[in-house]
Every structure is written in structure tokens, then in C-alpha cells.
Design a protein around this motif. Sequence first.
Motif, PDB file in Angstrom:
ATOM      1  N   PHE A  96       0.638  -1.194   0.498  1.00 45.43           N
ATOM      2  CA  PHE A  96       0.038  -0.090   0.393  1.00 45.43           C
ATOM      3  C   PHE A  96       0.941   0.896   0.309  1.00 45.43           C
ATOM      4  O   PHE A  96       2.291   1.298   0.486  1.00 45.43           O
ATOM      5  CB  PHE A  96      -0.508   0.124   0.936  1.00 45.43           C
ATOM      6  N   THR A  97       0.205   2.032  -0.400  1.00 49.25           N
ATOM      7  CA  THR A  97       0.840   3.646  -0.181  1.00 49.25           C
ATOM      8  C   THR A  97       0.292   4.108   0.622  1.00 49.25           C
ATOM      9  O   THR A  97      -0.755   4.868   0.254  1.00 49.25           O
ATOM     10  CB  THR A  97       1.248   4.443  -1.462  1.00 49.25           C
ATOM     11  N   LEU A 154       0.804  -5.487   5.941  1.00 54.27           N
ATOM     12  CA  LEU A 154       1.439  -4.679   4.075  1.00 54.27           C
ATOM     13  C   LEU A 154       2.341  -4.347   4.163  1.00 54.27           C
ATOM     14  O   LEU A 154       3.267  -3.556   4.843  1.00 54.27           O
ATOM     15  CB  LEU A 154      -0.200  -3.859   2.943  1.00 54.27           C
ATOM     16  N   THR A 155       3.042  -4.670   3.037  1.00 53.85           N
ATOM     17  CA  THR A 155       3.992  -3.232   2.810  1.00 53.85           C
ATOM     18  C   THR A 155       3.706  -2.336   2.054  1.00 53.85           C
ATOM     19  O   THR A 155       3.230  -1.706   1.418  1.00 53.85           O
ATOM     20  CB  THR A 155       5.254  -3.861   1.761  1.00 53.85           C
ATOM     21  N   HIS A 156       4.998  -1.027   2.821  1.00 52.38           N
ATOM     22  CA  HIS A 156       4.701   0.219   2.809  1.00 52.38           C
ATOM     23  C   HIS A 156       5.030   0.591   1.055  1.00 52.38           C
ATOM     24  O   HIS A 156       7.166  -0.319   1.447  1.00 52.38           O
ATOM     25  CB  HIS A 156       4.576   1.569   3.159  1.00 52.38           C
ATOM     26  N   GLU A 157       5.228   1.252  -0.143  1.00 58.44           N
ATOM     27  CA  GLU A 157       6.359   1.732  -0.734  1.00 58.44           C
ATOM     28  C   GLU A 157       5.208   3.087  -1.226  1.00 58.44           C
ATOM     29  O   GLU A 157       4.281   3.366  -1.356  1.00 58.44           O
ATOM     30  CB  GLU A 157       5.720   0.441  -1.469  1.00 58.44           C
ATOM     31  N   ASN A 158       6.126   3.527  -1.442  1.00 61.46           N
ATOM     32  CA  ASN A 158       6.449   5.026  -1.855  1.00 61.46           C
ATOM     33  C   ASN A 158       6.077   5.423  -3.354  1.00 61.46           C
ATOM     34  O   ASN A 158       6.202   4.434  -4.196  1.00 61.46           O
ATOM     35  CB  ASN A 158       7.625   6.057  -2.054  1.00 61.46           C
ATOM     36  N   GLY A 159       5.405   5.931  -3.768  1.00 58.30           N
ATOM     37  CA  GLY A 159       4.927   6.579  -4.880  1.00 58.30           C
ATOM     38  C   GLY A 159       3.522   5.155  -5.569  1.00 58.30           C
ATOM     39  O   GLY A 159       3.191   5.492  -4.638  1.00 58.30           O
TER      40      GLY A 159
END
Length: 199
Positions: A96-97, A154-159
Amino acid sequence: MTIWTTEEEERILKVLREAGSCEKCCQRFLGFKHSIIYKSLHKAETMRLEEEPAEKKLKPNPCIVCLGTLQDAYMMPRMEEIIGQIKESGYDAERFTLSLSLPISLSIRQHALWLHLEREAPELSSKLDQEDIVPIKQIWKYIYPDLVSSQVGLTHENGDTADFYVELVIQWWKDEEEIQVMEKICPREYRDRAHKVII
């Protein structure tokens, strides 16, 4: 980044704190970019909040620059809401972002405090550079997305590549009023800066 002596740092911190700046914003103004500083301040702040008896849990005054965006007393309840909503959403995703949208007036407040600091500590004006101030969003991203990630699994990712996108919109009820004041005080500068605002 400017290198400060202990005396210079204490002088700047004194001016910023007396003006009503939170600890994280004080560090931003000193140009400290390392996430460990802000994570440490966050940990100390949340520990204080947890240890305080329920009947004494009064929120501090909002920071005059970030309006509470970097203060855990204001932000942690929002994070708990986001965590709850993500868990209840049932959305099937692994990543998720989490993004942040800020009122324009925060950039005006930041500039105003920088001018105040320059006026109150003229002996340091040659070393003060507005470009060294670390953006609010950068500090916010050091702390809160990982906190949410650890709670929702959940894994956070930028963008914008993640399947699940969450946006926290911070609103300030005097935003429009403060912008109009700036337009009247310095119309040309405001017009130029409005196109390149970085918070």
C-alpha cells in the motif's frame, strides 16, 4: 547542510521554541535530515503520551509551523483511524501507499518563522538558509507509513505503484484566509512562490 556550534544551535532552538515550534520542526529548521533523529523524538513523544494518566492527557498547543502534522498527540489518533479503516476494508493487496496532502498555508507559516528566526538571531543570518529546512512531508514519511505498515501487515512503498492507495488530507480552517493575507501583503512574491511551493 549548515554545521552549527552548540551555542548557535541552542540560540536557534530557543527562538523556535519560544515562537511555538514543536521539537520535530525545530530539528527541521536546523537542517537535520537523518530519520533516526525524528524516529527518536517520535518514540519519546509516544512514550510520554502513554505514561500520562488519562485525566491529565491534554493536547499540547499545535505547532505554529506544522499545525500538529508532526506532533504525535494529534497524528497518532489519525493513524489509529487509518489502521482501523485499512483492516476493515477487506482490500486484497500486499502493498500500500500512504500519502499526505497539506494546506498551502503551512509553507507560508514556514517562511514566516524563517523570517522571524532571521530577525531574532541576526548574528546567525549568514548561516541561515531556507533551502536547508527539511520538508514536513519528508519527516512525516520517516515515521507514520512504517507505523501503519507494522499494524496492518502490508508492505508500504512510496510512489503510486501500489494497488492500495491511502491519502491523509490535512485541512486548516484558516487556510484560505492566510493565503489571502499573503496575496495582499506581497502580491508579486506570492504569485511567484505559489508556482513552486515545497512543503
